[in-house]
Enzyme design. Structure first.
Site, PDB file in Angstrom:
ATOM      1  CE  LYS A 123      -0.589   6.935   7.614  1.00 19.70           C
ATOM      2  NZ  LYS A 123      -0.488   5.569   7.136  1.00 19.70           N
TER       3      LYS A 123
ATOM      4  CE  LYS B 122      -3.307   2.573   2.835  1.00 14.30           C
ATOM      5  NZ  LYS B 122      -2.520   3.660   3.374  1.00 14.30           N
TER       6      LYS B 122
END
Length: 146
Positions: free
Chosen positions: A84, A16
């Site tokens: 992030k 991801k």
């Protein structure tokens, strides 16, 4: 919902993160390239029409007219979240000593954009940082921003 087993524990999160750093990289690369073309005299919408009919097309180049050229910047994914995930991808390549240069640079650019504009805005706004560096805006018929 499709479930794909990626490997050992944490592999899905790693995939991801790499997916999202690729997403961010496509936005940044396309923005930077189209900014150069604009400074050369090519209308950004025209440039993207050609790119989106050619081998440089990506999902992100297809989204630039809707979310960046329009100045909406409202794709719906926060800059802080994208930074992030780019940081997780950077940590992965750093930890594995892959010699990566591009993923750390994408992370740096997203980190800089977040520091400049805040994390509670859409990640497509990272294009604004590149516009400031280029001194022009990714919108049709706009004047210099700097």
């Amino acid at each position: 919902e499709k479930v794909i087993r990626c490997g050992p524990l944490g592999s899905g999160d790693a995939v991801k993160a790499v997916n999202n750093v690729l997403n961010a990289a496509h936005v940044l690369l396309a923005s930077e390239g189209v900014l150069a073309l604009k400074k050369y005299g090519v209308d950004p919408a025209t440039a993207l029409e050609v790119i989106n009919s050619s081998s440089g097309m990506s999902l992100q180049t297809q989204r630039l007219p809707t979310y960046v050229l329009s100045r909406k910047f409202d794709f719906g994914f926060g800059l802080a979240l994208m930074r992030k995930d780019c940081g997780i991808a950077k940590g992965l390549v750093d930890d594995l000593n892959t010699g990566a240069t591009l993923i750390p640079e994408v992370y740096r650019l997203m980190q800089t954009a977040e520091a400049k504009y805040g994390g509670n805005i859409d990640y497509m706004r990272a294009a604004n940082y590149l516009e400031e560096l280029a001194g022009c805006e990714l919108s049709p018929n706009s004047e210099d921003v700097g």
